[in-house]
Write an enzyme that holds these catalytic residues in place. Structure first.
Site, PDB file in Angstrom:
ATOM      1  N   GLU A 307       0.832  -1.203   0.000  1.00 32.43           N
ATOM      2  CA  GLU A 307       0.000   0.000   0.000  1.00 32.43           C
ATOM      3  C   GLU A 307       0.867   1.254   0.000  1.00 32.43           C
ATOM      4  O   GLU A 307       0.572   2.240  -0.684  1.00 32.43           O
ATOM      5  CB  GLU A 307      -0.929   0.004   1.218  1.00 32.43           C
ATOM      6  CG  GLU A 307      -1.843  -1.212   1.319  1.00 32.43           C
ATOM      7  CD  GLU A 307      -1.229  -2.353   2.117  1.00 32.43           C
ATOM      8  OE1 GLU A 307      -1.987  -3.212   2.575  1.00 32.43           O
ATOM      9  OE2 GLU A 307       0.011  -2.375   2.293  1.00 32.43           O
ATOM     10  N   CYS A 345       0.764   1.515   7.123  1.00 32.46           N
ATOM     11  CA  CYS A 345      -0.049   1.685   5.917  1.00 32.46           C
ATOM     12  C   CYS A 345      -1.455   2.168   6.268  1.00 32.46           C
ATOM     13  O   CYS A 345      -2.074   2.919   5.510  1.00 32.46           O
ATOM     14  CB  CYS A 345      -0.105   0.377   5.135  1.00 32.46           C
ATOM     15  SG  CYS A 345       1.479  -0.074   4.392  1.00 32.46           S
TER      16      CYS A 345
END
EC number: 3.5.4.26
Length: 405
Positions: A307, A345
């Site tokens: 991500e 993330c």
């Protein structure tokens, strides 16, 4: 349903675009959108078709929330206009299946549209079904099926007789903010079962906050476009007098293809170099129905996560653009804590104001306990778990880990 792109306006900034709609809508409706709240029976002619609709004024005045007891202007104005549009009529065939939500007592849309399709289902709460049937039958629309569909319970009729669904229609159903979550849940459930369906809904512009709330809730599941009815009428052979009034808007929605994007994320995960000290994860970012970035674990220098890589790549390529409202597809739950002390993330996704995160699997407690899902939900981000991909995603995630004994 193929509408020329020039007649569509993507609803990306809900607040801004609804504000424009309401600013242009200067017409106020003293009767709250009801066609006639004083007559037990209404006679009207649409095209060359005479129609009689029995209303239930007693139910309207005595029962709280009985808005389906009368005929509403939106269907009276919008459905005849749709019948004059080639892009709409060309999409209706003897094999077409339509489900109408919140049909109300009149059954008007079913009366007008059922001759052009193979299956038309009018649905609403149990208390309206008998009256809907009566109105359909007295207007020679006995082929229309009538089913109970309460948005708060089952997402589709249990005794529904066909296996596919082309279109979901609803007219003036966005009026109560307390029902929005149930309506969106119903639509999301239908999209899960019928991913190829499209939704068409018309709405009288009465309360901006209620419409904004609905659109914000539904956008994680659907691409939403405003249909420019006025622009269409400029090039249409239909008389401009048939254009619905300025205080009515028409939208089309298409479900996001979560499976397609999750498969792309899984393909990203396959690019990871295997290791026994981290997971192999893939990520895809979708904005306005298009893939704008991808990433996989350790793609960029350092112990970078999927991500994180996808976000960094987007920002490097588009330094002045925003990811607000975008959808993150990840084969695994985004990390909430990192042993390297880097920003998680989950925090990156929250900071970038993603609207939705679609997960292929939850993170196993191998390295740290992950609380990504809880933190994302707490931040107001919609989390969709596509756990049908879980086995494939987890198998890819631990590629390089020693086998369990």
């Amino acid at each position: 349903m193929q509408i020329p792109e020039k007649y569509l306006s993507s609803v990306d900034n809900v607040e801004e675009e609804t504000q424009i709609l309401f600013a242009l809508s200067k017409q106020k409706d003293a009767d709250l959108g009801m066609l006639d709240s004083k007559q037990e029976q209404i006679a009207l002619t649409i095209g060359n078709k005479p129609i009689k609709v029995k209303q239930s004024l007693q139910s309207l005045h005595q029962s709280r929330g009985s808005t389906g007891s009368v005929l509403w202007k939106t269907s009276v104005k919008v459905v005849p206009w749709l019948l004059q549009q080639s892009w709409f009529m060309n999409s209706l065939t003897p094999k077409t299946s339509i489900l109408e939500l919140g049909s109300g007592i009149s059954g008007l849309a079913g009366i007008l549209l059922s001759p052009f399709v193979g299956n038309y289902v009018a649905s609403d709460k149990q208390l309206y079904l008998k009256k809907i049937r009566e109105n359909l039958d007295q207007n020679n629309a006995s082929d229309v099926e009538v089913h109970e569909l309460d948005w708060k319970s089952t997402p589709y009729p249990k005794d529904w007789t066909f296996d596919f669904l082309d279109y979901v229609l609803f007219f003036d159903c966005i009026y109560n903010p307390h029902l929005n979550a149930h309506l969106v849940s119903c639509l999301a459930s239908l999209a899960e079962r019928y991913p190829g369906m499209q939704c068409l809904f018309a709405q009288e512009l009465r309360d901006q906050e209620t419409l904004v709330d609905f659109l914000e809730r539904v956008r994680p599941y659907f691409e939403v476009d405003l249909i420019k009815m006025e622009e269409i009428n400029k090039t249409s052979v239909a008389s401009s007098t048939n254009l619905p009034p300025a205080n009515m808007s028409l939208f089309i929605m298409k479900p996001y293809n979560h499976e397609e994007y999750m498969l792309k994320a899984l393909n990203e995960a396959k690019k990871c170099e295997p290791t026994d000290s981290a997971f192999c994860v893939g990520a895809v970012i979708v904005q306005n129905g298009k893939i704008v970035s991808t990433g996989y674990s350790r793609e960029r220098p350092g112990n970078t996560h999927a991500e994180e890589c996808a976000i960094e790549k987007f920002m490097l390529k588009n330094p002045t653009d925003s990811l607000e409202g975008a959808i993150m597809y990840s084969t695994m739950e985004p990390c909430s804590k990192r042993l390297s002390k880097k920003v998680s993330c989950t925090d990156l996704i929250v900071k970038q104001k993603f609207s939705t995160v679609v997960l292929g699997s939850l993170e196993p407690d191998i390295f740290v306990k992950c609380e990504g899902v809880d933190l994302l939900k707490k931040a107001g981000i919609v989390v969709i778990e596509k756990l049908t991909f879980q086995d494939d995603c987890l198998r890819e995630a631990v590629r390089g880990h020693p086998p369990k004994h």
